[in-house]
Design a protein around this motif. Structure first.
Motif, PDB file in Angstrom:
ATOM      1  N   ALA A   1      18.662 -29.995  61.114  1.00  0.00           N
ATOM      2  CA  ALA A   1      19.378 -30.942  60.265  1.00  0.00           C
ATOM      3  C   ALA A   1      19.942 -32.026  61.167  1.00  0.00           C
ATOM      4  O   ALA A   1      20.896 -31.789  61.922  1.00  0.00           O
ATOM      5  CB  ALA A   1      20.493 -30.242  59.492  1.00  0.00           C
TER       6      ALA A   1
ATOM      7  N   TRP B   1      14.066 -23.712  57.547  1.00  0.00           N
ATOM      8  CA  TRP B   1      14.843 -24.924  57.775  1.00  0.00           C
ATOM      9  C   TRP B   1      15.052 -25.026  59.279  1.00  0.00           C
ATOM     10  O   TRP B   1      15.878 -24.330  59.871  1.00  0.00           O
ATOM     11  CB  TRP B   1      16.172 -24.814  57.036  1.00  0.00           C
ATOM     12  CG  TRP B   1      17.006 -26.059  57.050  1.00  0.00           C
ATOM     13  CD1 TRP B   1      16.712 -27.256  57.637  1.00  0.00           C
ATOM     14  CD2 TRP B   1      18.298 -26.216  56.444  1.00  0.00           C
ATOM     15  NE1 TRP B   1      17.724 -28.163  57.437  1.00  0.00           N
ATOM     16  CE2 TRP B   1      18.704 -27.546  56.705  1.00  0.00           C
ATOM     17  CE3 TRP B   1      19.132 -25.380  55.710  1.00  0.00           C
ATOM     18  CZ2 TRP B   1      19.931 -28.042  56.256  1.00  0.00           C
ATOM     19  CZ3 TRP B   1      20.339 -25.866  55.269  1.00  0.00           C
ATOM     20  CH2 TRP B   1      20.736 -27.187  55.530  1.00  0.00           C
TER      21      TRP B   1
ATOM     22  N   VAL C   1      13.180 -35.396  53.914  1.00  0.00           N
ATOM     23  CA  VAL C   1      12.624 -34.239  54.615  1.00  0.00           C
ATOM     24  C   VAL C   1      11.364 -34.626  55.385  1.00  0.00           C
ATOM     25  O   VAL C   1      10.473 -35.291  54.845  1.00  0.00           O
ATOM     26  CB  VAL C   1      12.276 -33.110  53.619  1.00  0.00           C
ATOM     27  CG1 VAL C   1      11.551 -31.976  54.324  1.00  0.00           C
ATOM     28  CG2 VAL C   1      13.533 -32.593  52.936  1.00  0.00           C
TER      29      VAL C   1
ATOM     30  N   VAL D   1      18.832 -25.432  63.083  1.00  0.00           N
ATOM     31  CA  VAL D   1      19.401 -24.634  61.992  1.00  0.00           C
ATOM     32  C   VAL D   1      18.825 -23.220  62.026  1.00  0.00           C
ATOM     33  O   VAL D   1      19.547 -22.234  62.038  1.00  0.00           O
ATOM     34  CB  VAL D   1      19.120 -25.291  60.620  1.00  0.00           C
ATOM     35  CG1 VAL D   1      19.624 -24.386  59.489  1.00  0.00           C
ATOM     36  CG2 VAL D   1      19.781 -26.655  60.540  1.00  0.00           C
TER      37      VAL D   1
ATOM     38  N   GLN E   1      17.175 -21.346  59.746  1.00  0.00           N
ATOM     39  CA  GLN E   1      17.441 -20.508  58.580  1.00  0.00           C
ATOM     40  C   GLN E   1      16.243 -20.504  57.629  1.00  0.00           C
ATOM     41  O   GLN E   1      15.505 -21.478  57.546  1.00  0.00           O
ATOM     42  CB  GLN E   1      18.669 -21.001  57.831  1.00  0.00           C
ATOM     43  CG  GLN E   1      19.965 -20.852  58.584  1.00  0.00           C
ATOM     44  CD  GLN E   1      21.159 -21.315  57.768  1.00  0.00           C
ATOM     45  OE1 GLN E   1      21.037 -21.724  56.620  1.00  0.00           O
ATOM     46  NE2 GLN E   1      22.334 -21.273  58.373  1.00  0.00           N
ATOM     47  N   ARG E   2      16.096 -19.420  56.923  1.00  0.00           N
ATOM     48  CA  ARG E   2      15.053 -19.311  55.908  1.00  0.00           C
ATOM     49  C   ARG E   2      15.599 -19.811  54.578  1.00  0.00           C
ATOM     50  O   ARG E   2      16.735 -19.508  54.203  1.00  0.00           O
ATOM     51  CB  ARG E   2      14.596 -17.857  55.784  1.00  0.00           C
ATOM     52  CG  ARG E   2      13.533 -17.604  54.725  1.00  0.00           C
ATOM     53  CD  ARG E   2      13.071 -16.154  54.777  1.00  0.00           C
ATOM     54  NE  ARG E   2      12.256 -15.821  53.633  1.00  0.00           N
ATOM     55  CZ  ARG E   2      12.717 -15.363  52.476  1.00  0.00           C
ATOM     56  NH1 ARG E   2      14.032 -15.178  52.322  1.00  0.00           N
ATOM     57  NH2 ARG E   2      11.908 -15.086  51.465  1.00  0.00           N
ATOM     58  N   ILE E   3      14.801 -20.586  53.853  1.00  0.00           N
ATOM     59  CA  ILE E   3      15.187 -21.059  52.522  1.00  0.00           C
ATOM     60  C   ILE E   3      14.433 -20.235  51.485  1.00  0.00           C
ATOM     61  O   ILE E   3      13.203 -20.284  51.433  1.00  0.00           O
ATOM     62  CB  ILE E   3      14.854 -22.550  52.340  1.00  0.00           C
ATOM     63  CG1 ILE E   3      15.584 -23.403  53.374  1.00  0.00           C
ATOM     64  CG2 ILE E   3      15.217 -23.019  50.928  1.00  0.00           C
ATOM     65  CD1 ILE E   3      15.246 -24.880  53.297  1.00  0.00           C
TER      66      ILE E   3
ATOM     67  N   ILE F   1      14.974 -30.625  47.438  1.00  0.00           N
ATOM     68  CA  ILE F   1      15.961 -30.763  48.512  1.00  0.00           C
ATOM     69  C   ILE F   1      16.591 -32.146  48.463  1.00  0.00           C
ATOM     70  O   ILE F   1      15.874 -33.151  48.485  1.00  0.00           O
ATOM     71  CB  ILE F   1      15.298 -30.502  49.878  1.00  0.00           C
ATOM     72  CG1 ILE F   1      14.793 -29.057  49.918  1.00  0.00           C
ATOM     73  CG2 ILE F   1      16.275 -30.756  51.021  1.00  0.00           C
ATOM     74  CD1 ILE F   1      14.018 -28.694  51.142  1.00  0.00           C
TER      75      ILE F   1
ATOM     76  N   MET G   1       8.397 -32.626  56.650  1.00  0.00           N
ATOM     77  CA  MET G   1       7.914 -31.289  56.328  1.00  0.00           C
ATOM     78  C   MET G   1       6.545 -31.022  56.947  1.00  0.00           C
ATOM     79  O   MET G   1       5.626 -31.822  56.796  1.00  0.00           O
ATOM     80  CB  MET G   1       7.831 -31.126  54.803  1.00  0.00           C
ATOM     81  CG  MET G   1       7.423 -29.732  54.358  1.00  0.00           C
ATOM     82  SD  MET G   1       7.190 -29.540  52.556  1.00  0.00           S
ATOM     83  CE  MET G   1       7.943 -30.983  51.871  1.00  0.00           C
TER      84      MET G   1
ATOM     85  N   LEU H   1      11.584 -29.261  57.979  1.00  0.00           N
ATOM     86  CA  LEU H   1      11.179 -27.968  57.428  1.00  0.00           C
ATOM     87  C   LEU H   1       9.806 -27.557  57.938  1.00  0.00           C
ATOM     88  O   LEU H   1       8.927 -28.406  58.149  1.00  0.00           O
ATOM     89  CB  LEU H   1      11.128 -28.020  55.898  1.00  0.00           C
ATOM     90  CG  LEU H   1      12.384 -28.380  55.123  1.00  0.00           C
ATOM     91  CD1 LEU H   1      12.126 -28.227  53.619  1.00  0.00           C
ATOM     92  CD2 LEU H   1      13.574 -27.544  55.546  1.00  0.00           C
TER      93      LEU H   1
ATOM     94  N   ALA I   1      16.394 -33.564  57.081  1.00  0.00           N
ATOM     95  CA  ALA I   1      16.003 -32.163  57.232  1.00  0.00           C
ATOM     96  C   ALA I   1      14.582 -32.066  57.773  1.00  0.00           C
ATOM     97  O   ALA I   1      13.701 -32.845  57.394  1.00  0.00           O
ATOM     98  CB  ALA I   1      16.093 -31.440  55.889  1.00  0.00           C
TER      99      ALA I   1
END
Length: 278
Positions: A62, A59, A122, A23, A25-27, A118, A124, A86, A84
């Motif tokens: 996924a 992120w 996850v 993914v 991407q920044r959350i 979320i 993490m 993270l 997910a």
């Protein structure tokens, strides 16, 4: 045992995730806080903690049936359509007590809040540059609120203290290599996404057990359930023993000191029995 030379990127890379699941991407922290608020599960202090302790949330991946080749899991209790991964970078200034290799309650709370924010299970990794902190927990549907999820069961969490970050015992190279070698997705159960997630949980529990036994060993799902109970009991007994030792050091009456020391001895014997079952 010495500290480990391990980065969050290396830990995540060891999962051997499919490139299609990436993914990158920044959350935004604001989004996490808003999600918690909408669920009614966070106080103003919790939201402040997220803002103050977290530097960035990435992120990473996924995992879905379409990119992992692993079926989704659904029943009346939970729906695992996606997992997910993270990478959470914490602000510098470690929350870790390097003398006992224990993550502070505030760092543990940050992990819990991110899990709550979320709506997916996850995996993490948290990183404050002094240590890595791996956290997982199951989720299920909320009983009274449709389309909302809640945490289901205890959080499975562990720490990895880096070289030069303190004197706390963590793991030798062989134990770490065995743990890392057990992480790849192709070595985990692939019946469905629930089984995959539980497999990673069991692998993390094997790492926790290695801190007690000195050896890393993956076991069957049935044995893993018993191992989690034994680990929980070890941690409970450690807390009781620590509390009694503190009380004994302040006790002035000889008879009471003897009684407390006998109680400590009994708890240590029980703790050894629990450790032997790991």
């Amino acid at each position: 045992m010495n500290g480990v030379d391990l980065s969050s990127e290396q830990l995540i890379s060891a999962l051997r995730l499919p490139a299609e699941a990436s993914v990158g991407q920044r959350i935004p922290k604001k989004m996490l806080a808003e999600n918690l608020t909408s669920r009614g599960t966070a106080t103003s202090a919790d939201r402040k903690l997220l803002q103050e302790q977290i530097e960035e949330v990435a992120w990473v991946a996924a995992l879905k049936p379409s990119n992992a080749g692993i079926p989704a899991y659904q029943d009346e209790v939970r729906s695992y359509l996606e997992l997910a991964v993270l990478n959470v970078r914490l602000r510098q200034g470690s929350q870790l007590d390097v003398k006992v290799a224990r993550v502070s309650s505030s760092t543990a709370r940050v992990a819990e809040l991110v899990h709550r924010a979320i709506p997916y299970p996850v995996l993490m990794v948290l990183d404050d540059e002094a240590q890595l902190y791996l956290s997982m927990v199951h989720i299920r549907w909320a009983q009274k609120e449709a389309d909302k999820t809640v945490l289901d069961g205890e959080l499975i969490q562990s720490t990895f203290v880096r070289n030069g970050s303190g004197t706390a015992p963590t793991a030798d190279a062989a134990t770490l290599n065995a743990f890392m070698g057990a992480l790849p997705i192709n070595k985990q159960p692939r019946t469905d996404l629930l089984a995959l997630y539980q497999g990673w949980m069991d692998t993390l529990c094997a790492w926790q057990a290695a801190a007690v036994t000195g050896r890393f060993e993956c076991v069957s799902p049935q044995q893993a359930t018993a191992r989690r109970a034994a680990l929980r009991r070890c941690h409970e007994l450690d807390a009781q023993i620590s509390s009694l030792r503190a009380a004994a050091s302040k006790e002035k009456q000889m008879a009471r000191q003897v009684a407390v020391n006998l109680e400590i001895k009994a708890l240590m014997a029980e703790r050894q029995q629990a450790a032997n079952s790991l």
